[in-house]
Scaffold this motif. Structure first.
Motif, PDB file in Angstrom:
ATOM      1  N   GLY A  96       0.821  -1.201   0.000  1.00 50.24           N
ATOM      2  CA  GLY A  96       0.000   0.000   0.000  1.00 50.24           C
ATOM      3  C   GLY A  96       0.851   1.246   0.000  1.00 50.24           C
ATOM      4  O   GLY A  96       2.062   1.194  -0.241  1.00 50.24           O
ATOM      5  N   LEU A  97       0.187   2.360   0.277  1.00 51.86           N
ATOM      6  CA  LEU A  97       0.846   3.663   0.336  1.00 51.86           C
ATOM      7  C   LEU A  97       1.107   4.008   1.793  1.00 51.86           C
ATOM      8  O   LEU A  97       0.191   3.932   2.629  1.00 51.86           O
ATOM      9  CB  LEU A  97      -0.055   4.726  -0.302  1.00 51.86           C
ATOM     10  N   LEU A 102       4.752  -1.200   7.417  1.00 49.06           N
ATOM     11  CA  LEU A 102       3.819  -2.097   6.749  1.00 49.06           C
ATOM     12  C   LEU A 102       4.243  -3.526   7.046  1.00 49.06           C
ATOM     13  O   LEU A 102       5.429  -3.779   7.269  1.00 49.06           O
ATOM     14  CB  LEU A 102       3.842  -1.898   5.228  1.00 49.06           C
ATOM     15  N   ARG A 103       3.274  -4.428   7.009  1.00 48.08           N
ATOM     16  CA  ARG A 103       3.600  -5.850   7.097  1.00 48.08           C
ATOM     17  C   ARG A 103       3.075  -6.557   5.860  1.00 48.08           C
ATOM     18  O   ARG A 103       1.865  -6.519   5.589  1.00 48.08           O
ATOM     19  CB  ARG A 103       3.021  -6.502   8.349  1.00 48.08           C
ATOM     20  N   THR A 158      10.231   2.108  -2.144  1.00 48.26           N
ATOM     21  CA  THR A 158       9.134   1.966  -3.096  1.00 48.26           C
ATOM     22  C   THR A 158       9.486   0.921  -4.143  1.00 48.26           C
ATOM     23  O   THR A 158      10.521   1.020  -4.809  1.00 48.26           O
ATOM     24  CB  THR A 158       8.836   3.315  -3.778  1.00 48.26           C
ATOM     25  N   ALA A 159       8.626  -0.082  -4.277  1.00 47.78           N
ATOM     26  CA  ALA A 159       8.914  -1.194  -5.181  1.00 47.78           C
ATOM     27  C   ALA A 159       7.732  -2.152  -5.196  1.00 47.78           C
ATOM     28  O   ALA A 159       6.826  -2.055  -4.361  1.00 47.78           O
ATOM     29  CB  ALA A 159      10.165  -1.955  -4.727  1.00 47.78           C
ATOM     30  N   ILE A 160       7.780  -3.067  -6.132  1.00 52.39           N
ATOM     31  CA  ILE A 160       6.914  -4.237  -6.074  1.00 52.39           C
ATOM     32  C   ILE A 160       7.686  -5.309  -5.310  1.00 52.39           C
ATOM     33  O   ILE A 160       8.833  -5.608  -5.646  1.00 52.39           O
ATOM     34  CB  ILE A 160       6.534  -4.735  -7.473  1.00 52.39           C
ATOM     35  N   TYR A 161       7.041  -5.872  -4.312  1.00 55.91           N
ATOM     36  CA  TYR A 161       7.681  -6.868  -3.454  1.00 55.91           C
ATOM     37  C   TYR A 161       7.156  -8.257  -3.822  1.00 55.91           C
ATOM     38  O   TYR A 161       5.935  -8.463  -3.915  1.00 55.91           O
ATOM     39  CB  TYR A 161       7.405  -6.561  -1.991  1.00 55.91           C
ATOM     40  N   THR A 189       3.325  -7.440  -4.670  1.00 58.39           N
ATOM     41  CA  THR A 189       2.458  -6.451  -4.023  1.00 58.39           C
ATOM     42  C   THR A 189       3.201  -5.120  -4.019  1.00 58.39           C
ATOM     43  O   THR A 189       4.394  -5.061  -3.711  1.00 58.39           O
ATOM     44  CB  THR A 189       2.043  -6.896  -2.613  1.00 58.39           C
ATOM     45  N   GLN A 190       2.493  -4.065  -4.382  1.00 62.89           N
ATOM     46  CA  GLN A 190       3.118  -2.750  -4.526  1.00 62.89           C
ATOM     47  C   GLN A 190       3.225  -2.053  -3.175  1.00 62.89           C
ATOM     48  O   GLN A 190       2.242  -1.964  -2.432  1.00 62.89           O
ATOM     49  CB  GLN A 190       2.286  -1.887  -5.476  1.00 62.89           C
ATOM     50  N   VAL A 191       4.411  -1.553  -2.901  1.00 62.07           N
ATOM     51  CA  VAL A 191       4.648  -0.711  -1.728  1.00 62.07           C
ATOM     52  C   VAL A 191       5.121   0.651  -2.235  1.00 62.07           C
ATOM     53  O   VAL A 191       6.093   0.725  -2.994  1.00 62.07           O
ATOM     54  CB  VAL A 191       5.692  -1.327  -0.788  1.00 62.07           C
TER      55      VAL A 191
END
Length: 116
Positions: A10-11, A18-19, A91-94, A110-112
């Motif tokens: 998420g943002l 975030l987890r 910031t990345a896709i994890y 998942t986008q962070v």
């Protein structure tokens, strides 16, 4: 078949937390080492953490050491990545990754996004 499903992105503002979760199915979860990787905008794939089986020895890239914590719950077939003190460069896709039987398996990512 093997499935890995990431969630929890998420943002978040810089300094936030975030987890991420990676729910797995289709293999004997407790027997497999697992990893988190990420790909930032315009960047290559970066390995960031790994957790082994059994006692769950953990390893981290220098870029996240001291801020991120990897863990696993073998009873729930789920791996986690607790991220704190987040920076814009996180910031990345994890992606979560499992490697066994000479193959690698990936989730969809998942986008962070870390931004004010």
């Amino acid at each position: 078949q093997v499935q890995l499903v990431e969630s929890g992105g998420g943002l978040v503002q810089p300094g936030g937390s975030l987890r991420l979760s990676c729910a797995a199915s289709g293999f004997t979860f407790s027997n497999v080492a697992l990893s988190w990787l990420r790909q930032g905008p315009g960047k290559g794939l970066e390995w960031i953490s790994e957790i082994l089986t059994g006692g769950g020895s953990t390893y981290y890239a220098d870029s996240v050491k001291g801020r991120f914590t990897i863990s696993r719950d073998d009873a729930k077939n789920t791996m986690y990545l607790q991220m704190s003190s987040l920076k814009p460069e996180d910031t990345a896709i994890y992606y979560c990754n499992a490697h066994f039987s000479l193959r690698e398996y990936w989730g969809q990512g998942t986008q962070v996004t870390v931004s004010p």
